[in-house]
Design a protein around this motif. Structure first.
Motif, mmCIF file in Angstrom:
data_model
loop_
_atom_site.group_PDB
_atom_site.id
_atom_site.type_symbol
_atom_site.label_atom_id
_atom_site.label_comp_id
_atom_site.label_asym_id
_atom_site.label_seq_id
_atom_site.Cartn_x
_atom_site.Cartn_y
_atom_site.Cartn_z
ATOM 1 N N ALA A 157 -7.929 -44.669 1.491
ATOM 2 C CA ALA A 157 -6.479 -44.727 1.287
ATOM 3 C C ALA A 157 -6.104 -44.061 -0.031
ATOM 4 O O ALA A 157 -6.862 -44.084 -0.999
ATOM 5 N N THR A 158 -4.930 -43.452 -0.058
ATOM 6 C CA THR A 158 -4.436 -42.795 -1.269
ATOM 7 C C THR A 158 -3.636 -43.788 -2.101
ATOM 8 O O THR A 158 -2.691 -44.405 -1.611
ATOM 9 N N HIS A 159 -4.043 -43.945 -3.354
ATOM 10 C CA HIS A 159 -3.322 -44.798 -4.295
ATOM 11 C C HIS A 159 -2.686 -43.918 -5.363
ATOM 12 O O HIS A 159 -3.153 -42.801 -5.631
ATOM 13 N N SER A 160 -1.638 -44.404 -5.976
ATOM 14 C CA SER A 160 -0.976 -43.628 -7.020
ATOM 15 C C SER A 160 -0.467 -44.556 -8.119
ATOM 16 O O SER A 160 -0.234 -45.748 -7.894
ATOM 17 N N ALA A 161 -0.312 -43.995 -9.293
ATOM 18 C CA ALA A 161 0.240 -44.723 -10.429
ATOM 19 C C ALA A 161 0.968 -43.722 -11.308
ATOM 20 O O ALA A 161 0.612 -42.541 -11.357
ATOM 21 N N ALA A 162 1.997 -44.196 -11.989
ATOM 22 C CA ALA A 162 2.795 -43.333 -12.859
ATOM 23 C C ALA A 162 2.690 -43.819 -14.297
ATOM 24 O O ALA A 162 2.920 -44.998 -14.583
ATOM 25 N N LEU A 163 2.330 -42.914 -15.209
ATOM 26 C CA LEU A 163 2.307 -43.212 -16.635
ATOM 27 C C LEU A 163 3.603 -42.679 -17.229
ATOM 28 O O LEU A 163 3.874 -41.470 -17.184
ATOM 29 N N GLN A 164 4.419 -43.570 -17.779
ATOM 30 C CA GLN A 164 5.727 -43.185 -18.284
ATOM 31 C C GLN A 164 5.618 -42.488 -19.642
ATOM 32 O O GLN A 164 4.727 -42.784 -20.449
ATOM 33 N N ASN A 165 6.537 -41.553 -19.848
ATOM 34 C CA ASN A 165 6.592 -40.844 -21.126
ATOM 35 C C ASN A 165 6.759 -41.839 -22.284
ATOM 36 O O ASN A 165 7.512 -42.806 -22.183
ATOM 37 N N ASN A 166 6.006 -41.629 -23.354
ATOM 38 C CA ASN A 166 6.033 -42.444 -24.571
ATOM 39 C C ASN A 166 5.363 -43.809 -24.390
ATOM 40 O O ASN A 166 5.475 -44.672 -25.253
ATOM 41 N N SER A 167 4.682 -44.008 -23.256
ATOM 42 C CA SER A 167 3.914 -45.242 -23.072
ATOM 43 C C SER A 167 2.537 -45.074 -23.696
ATOM 44 O O SER A 167 2.127 -43.970 -24.072
ATOM 45 N N THR A 168 1.806 -46.173 -23.821
ATOM 46 C CA THR A 168 0.471 -46.123 -24.416
ATOM 47 C C THR A 168 -0.602 -46.282 -23.355
ATOM 48 O O THR A 168 -0.406 -46.957 -22.335
ATOM 49 N N VAL A 169 -1.745 -45.644 -23.612
ATOM 50 C CA VAL A 169 -2.877 -45.660 -22.691
ATOM 51 C C VAL A 169 -4.127 -45.957 -23.489
ATOM 52 O O VAL A 169 -4.338 -45.388 -24.575
ATOM 53 N N GLU A 170 -4.961 -46.859 -22.957
ATOM 54 C CA GLU A 170 -6.217 -47.192 -23.611
ATOM 55 C C GLU A 170 -7.319 -46.283 -23.095
ATOM 56 O O GLU A 170 -7.511 -46.138 -21.890
ATOM 57 N N ARG A 171 -8.026 -45.649 -24.029
ATOM 58 C CA ARG A 171 -9.180 -44.803 -23.680
ATOM 59 C C ARG A 171 -10.347 -45.272 -24.527
ATOM 60 O O ARG A 171 -10.418 -44.991 -25.720
#
Length: 270
Positions: free
Chosen positions: A74-88
């Motif tokens: 199945a295809t899943h999707s997610a959207a990262l909003q502009n100016n949001s933070t992401v943990e790497r």
């Protein structure tokens, strides 16, 4: 003479009431029967297929059931909003997208946080860090300049459509970049559960075939002959309407008989 006529009417109404009541007693309500069902669900854990799609009966009780199937790709999707933070890893990045109508890239910029005991002041639109110098002198250093002095240049990473991106332990692909967000897509198993209840209609299989569910004891029967099921339900509703009418005739006739009897034999003066 009037009492004799009233007695006749009372008897007539009582006969009508009794006749209607007797019809209620002998009438047999029709029931729904599903002949040659397409699927018979008889126990939890049972497996069956519809046009090649395999289902598993996850629950079965009280004339209802739940069936589930799993799409392994199945295809899943997610959207990262502009100016949001992401943990790497152990580093926090801020997502920055150029203010363009059709951006072709985005940037992850390392977030460098000041320590809690760092004193800052605001002057106009600029934030400064208060730095204690020798001899008790204090100076103001722009916050970005201070961060570079303390932490070095922030780490940055460029994102483009089609790039791979690790997100929530999933290997994803950057499917689209807009000025509002970065859309990620990936494939992973997805389980879909469908509830079945007596008389309910459901669509199963890759071709969305319509079935009607019917409970029979501890089993749930599935049939594609929805028209025949609807016709049987219509017969039951018609029967119940006629029974309700007979009850009405019986009750009203009995009340009419009682009223006539009381009025006819009521004592009068003169």
């Amino acid at each position: 003479m009037q009492r004799r006529a009233a007695g006749i009417y009372v008897a007539v109404f009582l006969v009508i009431a009794a006749g209607a009541y007797s019809l209620i007693g002998v009438a047999q309500e029709p029931t729904v029967s599903v002949e040659n069902p397409d699927k018979t669900l008889s126990n939890q854990g049972q497996k069956f297929s519809v046009d090649g799609r395999q289902y598993n009966v996850t629950s079965l009780s009280d004339g209802s059931a739940k069936v589930a199937w799993t799409n392994q790709s199945a295809t899943h999707s997610a959207a990262l909003q502009n100016n949001s933070t992401v943990e790497r890893g152990n580093t926090t990045f801020r997502l920055l997208i150029p203010n363009q109508s059709n951006p072709n890239r985005a940037t992850l910029r390392e977030v460098q946080n000041l320590t809690n005991n760092t004193q800052t002041v605001q002057q106009g639109n600029q934030t400064y860090v208060v730095v204690n110098g020798s001899g008790g002198n204090k100076s103001l250093v722009p916050v970005e300049q201070y961060k570079r002095q303390q932490f070095g240049e922030p780490e940055t990473r460029t994102l483009r459509e089609g790039n791979n991106f690790r997100y929530q332990n999933n290997s994803t692909t950057i499917a689209n970049i807009s000025k509002e967000s970065v859309t990620l897509q990936w494939t992973a198993p997805k389980t879909t559960t469908t509830s079945l209840s007596d008389g309910g209609r459901v669509q199963l299989g890759p071709n969305n075939k319509t079935f009607v569910a019917h409970s029979e004891g501890s089993k749930v029967l599935l049939s594609q002959n929805v028209k025949a099921y609807n016709e049987q339900q219509a017969e039951i509703r018609h029967f119940q309407e006629r029974i309700a009418g007979l009850w009405g005739v019986s009750i009203l006739s009995f009340i009419a008989a009682m009223l006539l009897a009381m009025l006819a034999y009521m004592p009068f003066k003169g």
